[in-house]
Design an enzyme around this catalytic site. Structure first.
Site, short mmCIF file in Angstrom:
data_model
loop_
_atom_site.label_atom_id
_atom_site.label_comp_id
_atom_site.label_asym_id
_atom_site.label_seq_id
_atom_site.Cartn_x
_atom_site.Cartn_y
_atom_site.Cartn_z
N LYS A 60 48.18 45.07 69.04
CA LYS A 60 47.41 43.82 69.02
C LYS A 60 46.02 43.96 69.63
O LYS A 60 45.54 43.07 70.32
CB LYS A 60 48.19 42.67 69.70
N HIS A 122 50.43 53.29 67.24
CA HIS A 122 50.25 52.68 68.56
C HIS A 122 50.63 53.66 69.67
O HIS A 122 50.75 53.26 70.83
CB HIS A 122 51.10 51.41 68.69
N SER A 152 47.91 38.05 72.93
CA SER A 152 48.14 38.33 71.51
C SER A 152 49.47 39.04 71.29
O SER A 152 50.22 38.72 70.36
CB SER A 152 46.99 39.19 70.97
#
Length: 308
Positions: A60, A122, A152
Site C-alpha cells: 500500500k 512486496h 492504507s
C-alpha cells in the site's frame, strides 16, 4: 504470530481457497502468510532476465500506481488494446503470490511474452530472488510515509478477504509499531531498500508524496533512470491517465475484477491522499507514534512528508 504449519495443501480449484483469512507466522524473521511462502523454492529460483523491471514496495505504498505508469511507458502506444482488455494484475504479475498449484505469480511472469517483463513484489530486500541481482535488473522502489501507509494497509486488510484479520484500529496501530504485520516492519523495509540502493545504481528509490506533488516530474525522473524519452504529448497523456481519480474509475486498474476483495467494506483505491492519517490517529496515538518514530529512525537519512 503462530508457528509455521508443516504443509500447505492448496486445492487445484483456484477459487476454492480464496475466501479465508490467513494467519501470520514467522518466516526467516519476517511475519508472512502461506500464499506468499508456499512456493518458496520456485520463487527463489525464478530466472530474471536482464531487461526485467522489478517494482518493490511495502504494501500500500504506490505499487499499483508505479506499475500502471511503467505499463503505459512501455506498452501504452504499442499495445493500446492491453489497457482495455487485460487487468493490470495480469500485466504486472505479483511474484510471490500463489493462489493454487496452477496459478502463481512465478508462472505468470514466466509466461509473459512481451519485453520488458514488469514484475511486482512486496518483499523486504533480503527476500528478492538472487537472479534479479545477478542479471543487473532495474528495480524501482516506492516508499510512503509511515502514517498514511499504516492507514492504507489497515483499510486494505479489512477488505482483502485473504489477508490476516486486522482487528480494530487501535490494535492495528500497535502491531504496526511492533512490526507484526504481513511483510514485517515498515522501518526495516524502507531502510533495508535504502541501504541496498547506496551500493546498487540499478535501484531507483521514489517517494509516494513526491508523486502526489508532481507526477510529471517523477515520470521524468523515472524515464531518465530507464533510458526512455517521451514526447511532451505522451508525457501529458500518461500523467493524466495515472491521476488517482482516473485510475479509481478504470476497471482494468482498480482491482474491481478481483474475487478476494470486498468493495462494500472499502475500495481497493481509497483516497490516494497525503495526510489522511489525521482522520485516524488520535492525539495520543500521534504522540506515541512520533516518539517511536524519532527513536527508530534516528540513524536513518530518509525524510518523509507527512502532508503535501
Amino acid at each position: 504470530i503462530g508457528e509455521k504449519p508443516a504443509v500447505l495443501i492448496m486445492s487445484a480449484d483456484p477459487n476454492k481457497d480464496l475466501f479465508h483469512r490467513e494467519v501470520l507466522f514467522d518466516f526467516h524473521g519476517v511475519p508472512m502468510i502461506q500464499r506468499f511462502t508456499t512456493n518458496w523454492e520456485k520463487i527463489q529460483n525464478f530466472q530474471a532476465r536482464p531487461d526485467d523491471i522489478l517494482i518493490a514496495t511495502y504494501p500500500k505504498a504506490g505499487t499499483t500506481w508505479v506499475s500502471y505508469i511503467l505499463d503505459l511507458l512501455y506498452f501504452g502506444q504499442t499495445s493500446p488494446e492491453r489497457q482495455t482488455s487485460i487487468p493490470l494484475s495480469e500485466r504486472v504479475p505479483f511474484l510471490e503470490l500463489t493462489v493454487s498449484p496452477t496459478n502463481s505469480g512465478v508462472d505468470k511472469a514466466e509466461n509473459i511474452t512481451t519485453s520488458p517483463r514488469l514484475i511486482k513484489t512486496h518483499f523486504p530486500v533480503q527476500f528478492v530472488p538472487k537472479s534479479f541481482w545477478e542479471q543487473n535488473c532495474k528495480i524501482i522502489y516506492v516508499a510512503r510515509n509511515a502514517k498514511d501507509n499504516m492507514v492504507s494497509f489497515f483499510h486494505f486488510d479489512r477488505m482483502a478477504l485473504t489477508q490476516p484479520d486486522p482487528g480494530d484500529w487501535s490494535s492495528y496501530f500497535k502491531r504496526f509499531l511492533e512490526g507484526k504485520l504481513l511483510y514485517g516492519s515498515w522501518y526495516d523495509h524502507v531502510n533495508g531498500w535504502w541501504k541496498k540502493k547506496q551500493t546498487d545504481n540499478k535501484i531507483h528509490y521514489m517517494f509516494y508524496e513526491d508523486m502526489i506533488e508532481d507526477t510529471g516530474h517523477e515520470i521524468d525522473k523515472l524515464c531518465g533512470f530507464l533510458g526512455l524519452s517521451l514526447s511532451v504529448e505522451e508525457k501529458k497523456r500518461i500523467s493524466g491517465g495515472v491521476q488517482f481519480d482516473n485510475m479509481k474509475r478504470n476497471n482494468m486498474v482498480n482491482y474491481s475484477t478481483s474475487q478476494v476483495m470486498d468493495f462494500k467494506i472499502s475500495p481497493f483505491m481509497r483516497k490516494g491522499k497525503v495526510g489522511d492519517w489525521k482522520n485516524h490517529f488520535t492525539v495520543a496515538q500521534n504522540e506515541e507514534f512520533d516518539e517511536d518514530y524519532k527513536q527508530t529512525m534516528k540513524n536513518s537519512p530518509l525524510k518523509f512528508h507527512w502532508e503535501v
